[in-house]
Design an enzyme around this catalytic site. Sequence first.
Site, PDB file in Angstrom:
ATOM      1  N   LYS A  18       0.840  -1.212   0.000  1.00 35.22           N
ATOM      2  CA  LYS A  18       0.000   0.000   0.000  1.00 35.22           C
ATOM      3  C   LYS A  18       0.864   1.246   0.000  1.00 35.22           C
ATOM      4  O   LYS A  18       0.574   2.218  -0.687  1.00 35.22           O
ATOM      5  CB  LYS A  18      -0.848   0.021   1.278  1.00 35.22           C
ATOM      6  CG  LYS A  18      -2.276  -0.358   1.060  1.00 35.22           C
ATOM      7  CD  LYS A  18      -3.091  -0.089   2.312  1.00 35.22           C
ATOM      8  CE  LYS A  18      -2.435  -0.643   3.475  1.00 35.22           C
ATOM      9  NZ  LYS A  18      -2.759  -1.163   4.614  1.00 35.22           N
ATOM     10  N   CYS A 383      26.106   4.540  13.293  1.00 31.76           N
ATOM     11  CA  CYS A 383      25.625   4.612  14.682  1.00 31.76           C
ATOM     12  C   CYS A 383      26.313   3.547  15.541  1.00 31.76           C
ATOM     13  O   CYS A 383      27.489   3.702  15.835  1.00 31.76           O
ATOM     14  CB  CYS A 383      24.105   4.546  14.725  1.00 31.76           C
ATOM     15  SG  CYS A 383      23.466   5.392  16.186  1.00 31.76           S
ATOM     16  N   GLY A 385      27.475   0.887  14.589  1.00 29.86           N
ATOM     17  CA  GLY A 385      28.602   0.459  13.757  1.00 29.86           C
ATOM     18  C   GLY A 385      29.801   1.380  13.930  1.00 29.86           C
ATOM     19  O   GLY A 385      30.956   0.937  13.988  1.00 29.86           O
ATOM     20  N   HIS A 509      22.589   8.759  11.121  1.00 30.83           N
ATOM     21  CA  HIS A 509      22.099   7.770  10.151  1.00 30.83           C
ATOM     22  C   HIS A 509      21.930   8.430   8.776  1.00 30.83           C
ATOM     23  O   HIS A 509      20.847   8.940   8.474  1.00 30.83           O
ATOM     24  CB  HIS A 509      20.724   7.242  10.582  1.00 30.83           C
ATOM     25  CG  HIS A 509      20.754   6.408  11.807  1.00 30.83           C
ATOM     26  ND1 HIS A 509      20.628   5.045  11.768  1.00 30.83           N
ATOM     27  CD2 HIS A 509      20.878   6.754  13.109  1.00 30.83           C
ATOM     28  CE1 HIS A 509      20.677   4.575  13.005  1.00 30.83           C
ATOM     29  NE2 HIS A 509      20.828   5.584  13.833  1.00 30.83           N
ATOM     30  N   GLU A 511      21.514   7.127   5.998  1.00 26.96           N
ATOM     31  CA  GLU A 511      20.615   6.381   5.109  1.00 26.96           C
ATOM     32  C   GLU A 511      19.219   7.007   5.007  1.00 26.96           C
ATOM     33  O   GLU A 511      18.539   6.846   4.001  1.00 26.96           O
ATOM     34  CB  GLU A 511      20.493   4.918   5.556  1.00 26.96           C
ATOM     35  CG  GLU A 511      19.766   4.642   6.872  1.00 26.96           C
ATOM     36  CD  GLU A 511      20.643   4.740   8.113  1.00 26.96           C
ATOM     37  OE1 GLU A 511      21.706   5.386   8.038  1.00 26.96           O
ATOM     38  OE2 GLU A 511      20.256   4.181   9.167  1.00 26.96           O
TER      39      GLU A 511
HETATM   40  N1  GLN Z   1      22.724   1.688  20.868  1.00 30.23           N
HETATM   41  C1  GLN Z   1      23.480   2.816  20.456  1.00 30.23           C
HETATM   42  C2  GLN Z   1      23.051   4.101  21.152  1.00 30.23           C
HETATM   43  O1  GLN Z   1      21.952   4.176  21.662  1.00 30.23           O
HETATM   44  C3  GLN Z   1      23.426   2.980  18.931  1.00 30.23           C
HETATM   45  C4  GLN Z   1      22.054   3.317  18.432  1.00 30.23           C
HETATM   46  C5  GLN Z   1      21.902   3.082  16.943  1.00 30.23           C
HETATM   47  O2  GLN Z   1      22.670   2.358  16.323  1.00 30.23           O
HETATM   48  N2  GLN Z   1      20.856   3.639  16.359  1.00 30.23           N
HETATM   49  O3  GLN Z   1      23.779   5.046  21.182  1.00 30.23           O
END
Ligand code: GLN
Length: 540
Positions: A18, A383, A385, A509, A511
């Site tokens: 949808k 993040c 990572g 992020h 992305e």
């Molecule tokens: N757990 C980590 C934090 O809270 C990374 C969060 C994430 O990867 N969005 O800082």
Amino acid sequence: MNTKYVFVTGGVASSLGKGIIAASLAKLLQARGLRVTIQKFDPYINIDPGTLNPYEHGECYVTEDGAETDLDLGHYERFLGVHTSKANNVTTGKIYHTVITKEREGAYLGKTVQIVPHITDEIKRRMLLLGRTGDYDVILTEIGGTVGDMESQPFIEAVRQLQWELPEEDCMSIHLTLIPYLRAAKELKTKPTQHSVQMLQQSGVKPDVIVCRTEQPLTSELRRKIALFCNVKPGHVIQSIDAWSIYQVPLNMHEEHLDELAVRKLQIENFTQPELGRWKEFLDRLQHPKREVNIALVGKYVELQDAYKSIQEALVHAGAANECKVNVKTVHSEQVGEDNVTQMLEGMDGILVAPGFGERGIPGKIAAVRHAREKGVPFFGICLGMQMAVVEFARDVLGYADAASTEMQPGTTHPVIDLMEEQKTTTIKGGTMRLGAYACQLVPGTLASRIYGQTVVRERHRHRYEFNDAYRAAFESAGMVFSGTNPDTGLVEIVEIPTHPFFIGTQFHPEFKSTPEHPQPIFDAFVKAAIDSNLQKKQS
Ligand code: GLN
């Protein structure tokens, strides 16, 4: 012109797309010169999907203004290239929260508070809210769930009332169904669609158009049959045949005249033919790649296709921009260890370590970072990572054997990633992370600054932990560069290792801001680096 409202409901089965149909029609209307937005109304009781496990509901998409929302909002932004906001995602939880708060304030003046009219009135108020801003010509509203679900009834009732209240030409209803193909009988079956539309009509909502998801083309005979039994005009039954890419769907919908049906029903006059040049160029590059690369996506939710939706899509956009097919190999972080990492990541031209929360799979993520760093494989950490890239560097380069994030090891003697100050007093889980877009100042001459070609960028966040500034000097003297920081707080946003061919980690992020027409710069550079790495491997 009044603001026009299009409602999209679904029947027969969930996951029919949808969101993609809504986004495709929105794209076509936007390409005809109209100002369009899309909103999603979800019938679950959570205030937002922020507290949902990705296994439950896929990725949690974050908007510029810091709302944690349904992943369909990601599709809306990718298709339209315009930001959504907190107002674009409404849940039953939000509706009840507002109504109950008003009740406690005494706003209902002694009345019994009921689903009809109080809950439905609040749903309608929110459905019309973005229209009141004057910023949009057309507002599409996707109703989550399937017609007939107990929990979506108040939403369907709100649509019925709006269909009755709004001028005929300001409101349109689209119903998406499935026409299953029975292989044994070699036949497409329309009965589930008939039942689904009957159910919708029993609720008083009359669809103007029926969009049929199908594996096989619908004959005109079949379209007539569906039209007759569902009480719509024959030209108003359109097929949505399985597409090779979700980004092809707007073109398929245009071929089926969905946008034309919409402008006719909504009596929109000043429109042009859809201008989709850039979109088509993107599709052309996507369909005809000249090379390919393998990228490992290391995370703990990889069993679920939708858990890293925006990352997967950003890689598609960056791939197309580089005329390159990006084969994403999902690698379960729990299955990676020091002993098998080389074998698990064999043949990879790039390694992306995904965002996440909690302890599970952490050793695998650290092993993947180490492999990338030591073997010179292009690396991108997002993040969690990025945080694990910092931990790995601390352990292996700085020699802090027990370095960790306090999220996983509160008692570590080297808390290189630590809880943000503002989070220390937070106990409520929902909506309390550092969320949404913040500025990031880039250091001239760094990889990040070359990638963006700008001095200040804005990217979106969703985290509680941060790089611990007490360790900054130690990291810098060992060769890690902090190439992006928040100009107001100094919080580290980007880390890199300049001696490595391509090693970058971002606390934000990126992305969430990638679209087919504007691929995100770091993803673009990461794919480029993977291509280089692949070519080098071939030459040596
Ligand atoms: N757990 C980590 C934090 O809270 C990374 C969060 C994430 O990867 N969005 O800082």
